[in-house]
Motif scaffolding. Structure first.
Motif, PDB file in Angstrom:
ATOM      1  N   SER A   1       0.824  -1.279   0.080  1.00 23.14           N
ATOM      2  CA  SER A   1       0.008  -0.054   0.244  1.00 23.14           C
ATOM      3  C   SER A   1       0.965   1.197   0.203  1.00 23.14           C
ATOM      4  O   SER A   1       0.562   2.333  -0.427  1.00 23.14           O
ATOM      5  CB  SER A   1      -0.977  -0.061   1.155  1.00 23.14           C
TER       6      SER A   1
ATOM      7  N   ARG B   1       2.167   1.884  -3.488  1.00 23.91           N
ATOM      8  CA  ARG B   1       0.982   2.357  -4.291  1.00 23.91           C
ATOM      9  C   ARG B   1       0.936   3.842  -4.121  1.00 23.91           C
ATOM     10  O   ARG B   1       0.917   4.699  -5.080  1.00 23.91           O
ATOM     11  CB  ARG B   1      -0.260   1.783  -4.241  1.00 23.91           C
ATOM     12  N   ASP B   2       1.098   4.496  -2.871  1.00 21.11           N
ATOM     13  CA  ASP B   2       0.844   5.781  -2.310  1.00 21.11           C
ATOM     14  C   ASP B   2       2.081   6.682  -2.944  1.00 21.11           C
ATOM     15  O   ASP B   2       1.984   7.755  -3.411  1.00 21.11           O
ATOM     16  CB  ASP B   2       0.731   6.080  -1.138  1.00 21.11           C
TER      17      ASP B   2
ATOM     18  N   ALA C   1       3.276   6.227 -11.213  1.00 22.05           N
ATOM     19  CA  ALA C   1       2.418   5.130 -11.791  1.00 22.05           C
ATOM     20  C   ALA C   1       3.218   3.982 -12.426  1.00 22.05           C
ATOM     21  O   ALA C   1       2.956   2.950 -12.564  1.00 22.05           O
ATOM     22  CB  ALA C   1       1.197   5.738 -12.414  1.00 22.05           C
TER      23      ALA C   1
ATOM     24  N   VAL D   1       4.726   1.246 -10.126  1.00 20.94           N
ATOM     25  CA  VAL D   1       3.871   0.886  -9.169  1.00 20.94           C
ATOM     26  C   VAL D   1       3.871  -0.761  -9.257  1.00 20.94           C
ATOM     27  O   VAL D   1       4.193  -1.672  -8.392  1.00 20.94           O
ATOM     28  CB  VAL D   1       2.603   1.310  -9.157  1.00 20.94           C
TER      29      VAL D   1
ATOM     30  N   ILE E   1       5.311  -3.547  -6.559  1.00 19.55           N
ATOM     31  CA  ILE E   1       4.610  -4.448  -5.796  1.00 19.55           C
ATOM     32  C   ILE E   1       4.608  -5.883  -5.873  1.00 19.55           C
ATOM     33  O   ILE E   1       4.551  -6.502  -5.273  1.00 19.55           O
ATOM     34  CB  ILE E   1       2.978  -3.972  -5.629  1.00 19.55           C
TER      35      ILE E   1
ATOM     36  N   ALA F   1      -1.410  -6.992  -7.488  1.00 23.13           N
ATOM     37  CA  ALA F   1      -1.559  -5.872  -8.692  1.00 23.13           C
ATOM     38  C   ALA F   1      -2.931  -6.310  -9.131  1.00 23.13           C
ATOM     39  O   ALA F   1      -3.433  -4.814  -9.539  1.00 23.13           O
ATOM     40  CB  ALA F   1      -0.719  -6.191  -9.814  1.00 23.13           C
TER      41      ALA F   1
ATOM     42  N   MET G   1      -5.180  -4.300  -6.534  1.00 21.13           N
ATOM     43  CA  MET G   1      -4.875  -2.819  -6.507  1.00 21.13           C
ATOM     44  C   MET G   1      -5.811  -2.325  -7.616  1.00 21.13           C
ATOM     45  O   MET G   1      -6.167  -1.084  -7.306  1.00 21.13           O
ATOM     46  CB  MET G   1      -3.274  -2.787  -6.752  1.00 21.13           C
ATOM     47  N   HIS G   2      -6.084  -3.036  -8.624  1.00 18.76           N
ATOM     48  CA  HIS G   2      -6.746  -2.536  -9.707  1.00 18.76           C
ATOM     49  C   HIS G   2      -8.266  -2.393  -9.444  1.00 18.76           C
ATOM     50  O   HIS G   2      -8.887  -1.789 -10.118  1.00 18.76           O
ATOM     51  CB  HIS G   2      -6.379  -3.071 -11.202  1.00 18.76           C
TER      52      HIS G   2
ATOM     53  N   VAL H   1      -8.364   3.300  -3.753  1.00 15.88           N
ATOM     54  CA  VAL H   1      -7.028   3.620  -3.214  1.00 15.88           C
ATOM     55  C   VAL H   1      -7.024   3.741  -1.833  1.00 15.88           C
ATOM     56  O   VAL H   1      -5.868   3.363  -1.015  1.00 15.88           O
ATOM     57  CB  VAL H   1      -6.246   4.788  -3.811  1.00 15.88           C
TER      58      VAL H   1
ATOM     59  N   THR I   1      -6.361   0.086  -0.163  1.00 15.55           N
ATOM     60  CA  THR I   1      -5.357  -0.782  -0.632  1.00 15.55           C
ATOM     61  C   THR I   1      -4.771  -1.677   0.476  1.00 15.55           C
ATOM     62  O   THR I   1      -4.667  -2.992   0.099  1.00 15.55           O
ATOM     63  CB  THR I   1      -4.269   0.043  -1.227  1.00 15.55           C
TER      64      THR I   1
ATOM     65  N   ALA J   1      -3.238   2.406 -14.095  1.00 14.26           N
ATOM     66  CA  ALA J   1      -3.406   1.942 -12.831  1.00 14.26           C
ATOM     67  C   ALA J   1      -4.697   2.725 -12.095  1.00 14.26           C
ATOM     68  O   ALA J   1      -5.160   4.024 -12.543  1.00 14.26           O
ATOM     69  CB  ALA J   1      -2.188   2.217 -12.087  1.00 14.26           C
TER      70      ALA J   1
END
Length: 458
Positions: free
Chosen positions: A115, A118-119, A123, A126, A130, A373, A376-377, A381, A384, A457
């Protein structure tokens, strides 16, 4: 440069926590003599880690989304250090069990790290990042057992826990210095009742699964009934509460549901590989197939798989970035199934065993990289960490089910010689067949995960 440093620090945290989960495995046969306790009680050194990991991973993931991911990450690392310190300073079984409970809670480091990445990362970086972070669960397990066998063979067994203490403190310092606190937060109050309900369900379920052979039918049925009884009440409460621990409406989306079911099966197939390989090469020669290898050799047989996982994790990230994580998961599941087909025919030589185990490990690396992944998609957000915590939980449940099934098969299908008893070769072949089917079913579930219309993403 900063992004690479963040990834390196978080990756080291993930590997260390994963190692801390597995290092006790080679020690288990020695623990009854060390602690003066029966083998059934010693098995709690694994069971309690499984329980606390399963319970705290989704809870700490949700807490990270709400109160700060780095803050909760530091708490999880602190739990690992405290647990390692308990184990390093004592040989009393109750103290060791408490220490292992603290270590188990630290599994939340991986979804929290995912997480944070991702933050904080651009992009375009990412997915590869991950992928590497997620694979630390498998990489740490693959290296943890060989490392522990060497320590057990040549040093005092407390040494491996002292090493975890030192490396854990170092990781805490590095996180404070390098990893920024994410500004992405989810609002609302922490769902205490939802957390208690989930904890009750998981404890009942995992005890029923992991202790069925030791406790017998009565307690197992009672725990199973209790687990089933909790589910409708928990679901009802989670659907009506404003800020649920688990957003069930998101969790039943095909993209999330089938990814989590795949994670359960992948966790099962991965753990069968680790459990069977080390024991298979140590089986005595009088069985007709055993190689009579030492504990060190058995651990080293897992090392090539660990190397394969390290090398393939970034490759998986690139495949997912180019073709999508759904494609990567399909390849991974098929590769794991093929690995078990290889294992069905290569159990009479160390070289053949290593090849089969490495193929399965390679598939695991790609799968573990693709799963977060996909999650995440599919989730907002702000959810996550909680969503990846749930996905990690599904892998944990898969390993728990696998541990029980493998133990049941290996103790039920046996050969004897003058009072000596050992698993028959057919027992291992049954394990490989079941794990291969699990991987194949995971491959089938991939086709039920909706394909993304855009590669961007979320």
């Amino acid at each position: 440069m900063r992004a690479r440093a963040v990834l390196a620090v978080l990756g080291s945290c993930g590997v260390l926590v994963s190692v801390s989960q597995t290092i006790v495995v080679p020690l288990l046969p020695l623990m009854p003599g060390i602690t003066g306790s029966p083998a059934a009680d010693v098995s709690w050194l694994l069971t309690v880690t499984l329980l606390t990991g399963a319970v705290f991973t989704p809870l700490l993931g949700r807490a990270g989304d709400m109160y700060g991911k780095r803050r909760v990450l530091l708490i999880a690392l602190g739990s690992m250090v405290i647990g390692s310190l308990f184990c390093a300073m004592s040989s009393a079984l109750p103290v060791l069990i408490v220490g292992r409970a603290f270590q188990g809670a630290a599994v939340a480091v991986v979804p929290l790290g995912i997480s944070i990445l991702r933050d904080e990362l651009p992009a375009r970086r990412v997915i590869p990042a991950i992928a590497l972070m997620s694979s630390t669960l498998g990489v740490g397990a693959a290296f943890g057992i060989p490392a522990a066998t060497l320590v057990v063979e040549y040093f005092n067994w407390h040494t491996m826990f002292w090493i975890c203490v030192g490396l854990g403190v170092l990781d805490i310092i590095l996180v404070v210095l390098v990893v920024p606190e994410s500004v992405v937060r989810t609002s609302g109050r922490f769902d205490v009742l939802g957390a208690l309900g989930l904890a009750a369900f998981l404890v009942c379920l995992l005890l029923a699964v992991s202790k069925a052979r030791e406790w017998g039918a009565g307690p197992t049925i009672a725990l199973s009934v209790a687990a089933v009884a909790v589910v409708p009440l928990w679901v009802w409460y989670e659907l009506k509460t404003v800020s649920p621990l688990v957003d069930l409406r998101v969790s039943v989306r095909p993209a999330v549901l089938f990814t989590n079911l795949s994670a359960l099966l992948i966790g099962f197939a991965f753990y069968a590989n680790s459990l069977s390989t080390a024991q298979l090469v140590q089986e005595p020669t009088w069985t007709g197939y055993g190689l009579g290898a030492s504990i060190v050799v058995s651990g080293l047989c897992l090392l090539p798989g660990g190397v394969a996982m390290v090398l393939l994790s970034p490759v998986s990230g690139r495949i997912s970035a180019a073709r999508g994580p759904r494609f990567s998961l399909a390849i991974a599941s098929v590769l794991m199934a093929v690995g078990y087909v290889v294992r069905l025919f290569t159990s009479h030589s160390i070289a053949g065993i290593v090849v089969g185990a490495t193929v399965v490990a390679a598939g695991t690396a790609i799968a573990y990289s693709a799963l977060p992944a996909l999650i995440m998609h599919a989730v907002p957000v702000t959810e996550t960490a909680a969503a990846n915590g749930l996905n990690t939980l599904m892998r944990t449940v898969g390993t728990a089910i696998c541990s029980t099934i493998v133990a049941t098969v290996l103790t039920s299908v046996t050969v004897t010689d003058g009072g000596r008893v050992a698993p028959a070769l057919s027992a291992y072949l049954i394990v490989f067949a079941i794990a291969g089917v699990a991987a194949a079913v995971a491959a089938g579930l991939v086709f039920l995960i909706p394909a993304r219309k855009s590669a961007a993403a979320s």
